[in-house]
Design an enzyme around this catalytic site. Structure first.
Site, PDB file in Angstrom:
ATOM      1  N   ASN A  55       0.858  -1.183   0.000  1.00 61.96           N
ATOM      2  CA  ASN A  55       0.000   0.000   0.000  1.00 61.96           C
ATOM      3  C   ASN A  55       0.899   1.239   0.000  1.00 61.96           C
ATOM      4  OD1 ASN A  55      -1.850   1.999   0.455  1.00 61.96           O
ATOM      5  ND2 ASN A  55      -2.496   1.279   2.481  1.00 61.96           N
ATOM      6  N   LYS A  57       0.079   4.198  -0.347  1.00 60.96           N
ATOM      7  CA  LYS A  57      -0.626   5.353   0.233  1.00 60.96           C
ATOM      8  C   LYS A  57      -0.440   6.593  -0.648  1.00 60.96           C
ATOM      9  CE  LYS A  57      -0.329   3.200   4.722  1.00 60.96           C
ATOM     10  NZ  LYS A  57      -0.258   3.299   6.154  1.00 60.96           N
ATOM     11  N   HIS A 151      -9.631   1.088   4.510  1.00 60.83           N
ATOM     12  CA  HIS A 151      -8.390   1.293   5.273  1.00 60.83           C
ATOM     13  C   HIS A 151      -8.675   2.228   6.448  1.00 60.83           C
ATOM     14  CE1 HIS A 151      -4.361   2.527   6.382  1.00 60.83           C
ATOM     15  NE2 HIS A 151      -3.944   1.429   5.764  1.00 60.83           N
ATOM     16  N   GLU A 153      -7.102   4.579   7.682  1.00 64.26           N
ATOM     17  CA  GLU A 153      -6.859   6.005   7.441  1.00 64.26           C
ATOM     18  C   GLU A 153      -8.081   6.652   6.796  1.00 64.26           C
ATOM     19  OE1 GLU A 153      -3.115   5.514   5.445  1.00 64.26           O
ATOM     20  OE2 GLU A 153      -2.207   4.963   7.357  1.00 64.26           O
ATOM     21  N   GLU A 227      -5.667  -4.948  10.473  1.00 61.12           N
ATOM     22  CA  GLU A 227      -4.689  -3.890  10.694  1.00 61.12           C
ATOM     23  C   GLU A 227      -5.038  -3.119  11.965  1.00 61.12           C
ATOM     24  OE1 GLU A 227      -2.565  -2.846   6.804  1.00 61.12           O
ATOM     25  OE2 GLU A 227      -4.301  -1.557   6.951  1.00 61.12           O
ATOM     26  N   GLY A 233       2.097   2.267  10.839  1.00 57.49           N
ATOM     27  CA  GLY A 233       3.033   3.381  10.697  1.00 57.49           C
ATOM     28  C   GLY A 233       3.704   3.792  11.984  1.00 57.49           C
ATOM     29  N   SER A 273       3.193  -2.080  10.497  1.00 60.50           N
ATOM     30  CA  SER A 273       4.642  -2.078  10.743  1.00 60.50           C
ATOM     31  C   SER A 273       5.323  -3.400  10.382  1.00 60.50           C
ATOM     32  CB  SER A 273       4.936  -1.687  12.201  1.00 60.50           C
ATOM     33  OG  SER A 273       4.421  -0.392  12.471  1.00 60.50           O
TER      34      SER A 273
END
Ligand code: PGA
Length: 320
Positions: A55, A57, A151, A153, A227, A233, A273
Site C-alpha cells: 500500500n 498510500k 483502510h 486512514e 490492521e 506506521g 509495521s
C-alpha cells in the site's frame, strides 16, 4: 535499494489481549499435538495462496514511482505468492502497463453512492456528480483487478463508516473486482477488551451488504486485512500471538456467519509495521495468510523479502 519517504506516526503500544491469545494458544496447542500424532488438521487454517499487498498510500512522484516499478520488476518475490501493489490513483495506469506479471495492481479506494439507497437496497449507480471520486465501474473499465477498501486512514480521516465500507466491498465485487478489506481496532478499543466486537461489527457490515447485493459474492476474492490502528506506521508491530488470535477469531466468524468454504478460502493478512525483519516470525502463524505492507512496500528490496516469507508460512503449516 529504491525507497520513497514514508510518513511515520507516533502512537502508544498496546497491552496484549491476554485472554484471547491464551485461548487461541490452547486451541492451537491441542490441534498441533493432535496433528503431531497424525490425527486432526488445525480446524481454523486457511487454504488460500499467501498474498502480500503493498500500500503505497499517498507517496511518490513520477520519478520515484518509475524507479520503484523498475526495482520491483528487477527483483524476485518468490514463488507461490500473490503480490498486489497499490499506487496512488494517478500512477495506477502506469503501474498497470509497466509492472510485470505476476505482480498485480490495486486501487486504494473506490466510490459507492449509497445515500440514495432505495428500499430494495440496490445502489446501482456510482458514477455521477461525485467530485473527486473514482468509481468501481471505472476501475473495471481500466482493467484494475484489485481494490483496497476500508483502510483505517479512510475510516478515521475521512469518516467512512462500517456500512459505507460494506457497500463499497459489495459493489466492487459486483463489478468483478477483487477486494482487500481492512478491519482493526484502535488502541482504546483493544485496551477496553473490545477488539473482536469491533472487528465482528466491521465484518457483519460487509457480509450483510454482500448478501443484499445481487451478483456479489465472497468467493476467494475478498481478502481481509487485519490492521490494528495502533500498529500502522508506528513501528509497534503486534506480536505473532496477538495477530494469530485475532485471525483465528475472524476465520471462526466466517465459518459461523458466512460458510465453512469461505472461511477456508479467505486469505487473512496482517498489516501494521510489517518489515523484512519481522515478517518471517509472523508468517509462521497458521492463520496469517499474508501481509498488507505500508512503509516497507516503498522499498523494493524490503518488499520482495516480505513476499518471500510465503515460503516460511507454507513450511510452518505443512504445505511446503
Ligand atoms: P505500515 O502500514 O506497514 O506502514 O504500518 C500498513 C498499512 O497501513 O496498510
Amino acid at each position: 535499494m529504491i525507497g520513497l519517504a514514508s510518513p511515520s506516526l507516533t502512537r502508544g503500544i498496546c497491552a496484549p489481549a491476554r485472554s484471547l491469545a491464551a485461548l487461541t494458544r490452547r486451541r492451537l496447542g491441542s490441534a498441533r499435538n493432535a496433528r503431531d500424532r497424525g490425527a486432526l488438521q488445525i480446524v481454523s487454517e486457511g487454504t488460500g495462496r499467501f498474498i502480500v499487498g503493498g500500500n503505497w498510500k499517498c507517496n511518490g512522484d513520477r520519478a520515484s514511482v518509475t524507479a520503484l516499478i523498475e526495482a520491483l520488476n528487477g527483483g524476485d518475490v518468490g514463488d507461490n505468492v500473490d503480490v498486489v501493489v497499490a499506487p496512488p490513483f494517478l500512477y495506477v495506469d502506469q503501474a498497470l502497463s509497466e509492472l510485470k506479471s505476476p505482480m498485480q495492481v490495486a486501487a486504494q479506494n473506490a466510490w459507492v453512492e449509497y445515500t440514495l439507497e432505495d428500499e430494495t437496497h440496490h445502489y446501482d449507480s456510482d458514477s455521477g456528480a461525485f467530485t473527486g471520486e473514482v468509481s468501481a465501474e471505472m476501475l473495471e473499465d481500466m482493467g484494475v483487478p484489485w481494490v483496497i477498501l476500508g483502510h483505517s486512514e479512510r475510516r478515521t480521516l475521512l469518516g467512512e463508516d462500517d456500512t459505507m465500507v460494506g457497500k463499497k466491498v459489495a459493489h466492487a465485487r459486483f463489478h468483478g473486482l477483487s477486494v482487500i478489506v481492512c478491519v482493526g481496532e484502535s488502541l482504546e478499543q483493544r485496551e477496553a477488551g473490545a477488539t473482536m466486537d469491533v472487528i465482528f461489527k466491521q465484518l457483519r457490515a460487509v457480509a450483510d451488504e454482500i448478501d443484499d447485493r445481487e451478483h456479489s459474492s465472497w468467493g476467494s476474492q475478498v481478502v481481509i486485512a487485519y490492521e490494528p490502528i495502533w500498529a500502522i506506521g508506528t513501528g509497534k508491530v503486534a506480536t505473532p500471538e496477538q495477530v494469530q488470535a485475532v485471525h483465528a477469531g475472524i476465520r471462526q466468524w466466517l465459518k459461523d456467519n458466512v460458510s465453512e468454504e469461505v472461511s477456508k478460502a479467505t486469505r487473512i493478512q496482517y498489516g501494521g509495521s510489517v518489515n523484512e525483519g519481522n515478517c518471517e516470525t509472523l508468517a509462521r502463524e497458521s492463520d496469517i495468510d499474508g501481509f498488507l505492507v505500508g512503509g516497507a512496500s516503498l522499498d523494493a528490496t524490503k518488499f520482495a523479502q516480505i513476499c518471500k516469507s510465503s515460503a516460511v508460512h507454507y513450511k510452518a503449516v505443512g504445505r511446503a
